[in-house]
Design an enzyme around this catalytic site. Structure first.
Site, PDB file in Angstrom:
ATOM      1  N   SER A 143       0.839  -1.208  -0.136  1.00 56.38           N
ATOM      2  CA  SER A 143       0.027   0.002  -0.009  1.00 56.38           C
ATOM      3  C   SER A 143       0.934   1.224   0.127  1.00 56.38           C
ATOM      4  O   SER A 143       2.145   1.144   0.335  1.00 56.38           O
ATOM      5  CB  SER A 143      -0.834   0.146   1.356  1.00 56.38           C
ATOM      6  N   TYR A 156      -0.800  -1.421  10.278  1.00 57.61           N
ATOM      7  CA  TYR A 156      -1.267  -1.734   9.186  1.00 57.61           C
ATOM      8  C   TYR A 156      -0.076  -1.117   8.183  1.00 57.61           C
ATOM      9  O   TYR A 156       0.545  -1.674   7.283  1.00 57.61           O
ATOM     10  CB  TYR A 156      -2.674  -1.278   8.462  1.00 57.61           C
TER      11      TYR A 156
END
Ligand SMILES: NC(=O)c1ccc[n+]([C@@H]2O[C@H](COP(=O)([O-])OP(=O)(O)OC[C@H]3O[C@@H](n4cnc5c(N)ncnc54)[C@H](O)[C@@H]3O)[C@@H](O)[C@H]2O)c1
Length: 268
Positions: A143, A156
């Site tokens: 990401s 995350y």
């Protein structure tokens, strides 16, 4: 067909990017072993692929568990004897918007276990099967979070930065084995993960979750768009990406075989 007769493992196949990639890869001729912790969703994807005439076996897998990942790869060995492609879109994002001094250690460990340790376990147990094919392609989904900038969730973003680091280190070991590995960052997609984080952040800020979701939707793309890019990159034509470590959605141009943005080159 871009993936004719290739054997591929695709994780997170129950929903979102993993599901879209599994369906797209099967339509391009790949024979699949699908993994997800969501048994009903994973089985449903495998059934849909079979109904279209494709080949897909589903293995209930918690990526954080070594025994589960080993069973997944054993299934690949039993059915096909080798592996050509590993794509790992499965991940979790929990407690969006929680400040570090309030962040629970349990949530931190769980996210790191699934996203980072899960990527390590998949790679570790896939390599012998990839070697049996004489080499192959590994796409670990990351990401922009924790790589280009911040994240709604501490573990995350940290886990995605960690996966990118894993790819940077592993590629030196995998190159002599003819295994091409990339960390791939998709664009923002309308999936359970993204919409869930948007809703959670809005609620924590005292805003309407429904309104936040409605406002964000026009800026989100369908997961099928990013799935198509993963499939191109996993195909033989994707070899033109060469040694690029990190590939951002939209930057890889399969037609011109080039990486478009200078940002991407800086991050390689
Ligand atoms: N959605 C976005 O905007 C976005 C943006 C950048 C990166 N990503 C990345 O793209 C990938 C796909 O995201 P998505 O939006 O499709 O997510 P999603 O939440 O819609 O799907 C994730 C899938 O992973 C599965 N999963 C969760 N924990 C698991 C475990 N322990 N073992 C096995 N499977 C497990 C879930 O059941 C689900 O099917 C992720 O790696 C995510 O970090 C997403």
């Amino acid at each position: 067909m871009k993936l004719a007769n290739k054997v591929a493992v695709i994780t997170g196949a129950a929903t979102g990017l993993g599901r879209a990639t599994a369906i797209g890869a099967a339509r391009e001729g790949a024979r699949l072993v699908l993994a997800d912790i969501d048994e009903a969703g994973g089985e449903a994807t495998a059934k849909l692929i079979s109904a279209e005439g494709g080949t897909a076996h589903f293995v209930h897998t918690d990526l954080s568990q070594s025994a589960d990942v080993r069973r997944l790869m054993d299934t690949v060995g039993e059915h096909f004897g080798h592996l050509d492609i590993l794509i790992n879109p499965a991940a979790i994002l929990v407690d969006a918007g929680t400040r570090i001094d309030e962040y629970s250690e349990e949530s931190w460990r769980r996210v790191i276990d699934v996203n980072l340790t899960g990527s390590f376990l998949l790679l570790k147990y896939a390599v012998p099967l990839l070697q049996k094919a004489g080499g192959g392609v590994v796409l670990l989904v990351i990401s922009g979070a924790g790589v280009l900038g911040g994240s709604a969730s501490l573990p995350y973003g940290s886990s995605k930065g960690g996966v990118r680091g894993l790819v940077l280190v592993a590629r030196e070991q995998l190159r002599p084995l003819n295994i091409r590995i990339h960390a791939v960052s998709p664009g923002e997609m309308a999936t359970n993960m993204k919409l869930g984080a948007i809703r959670e952040m809005a609620e924590k800020a005292g805003h309407s979750a429904d309104e936040a979701e409605r406002e964000s939707r026009p800026g989100l793309s369908p997961p099928e768009d990013s799935a198509a890019k993963l499939i191109d990159l996993a195909s033989d034509a994707g070899a033109a990406a060469g040694d690029a470590v990190t590939i951002f959605d939209g930057d890889w141009d399969i037609e011109t075989h080039s990486l478009r943005t200078p940002t991407n080159r800086r991050l390689q």
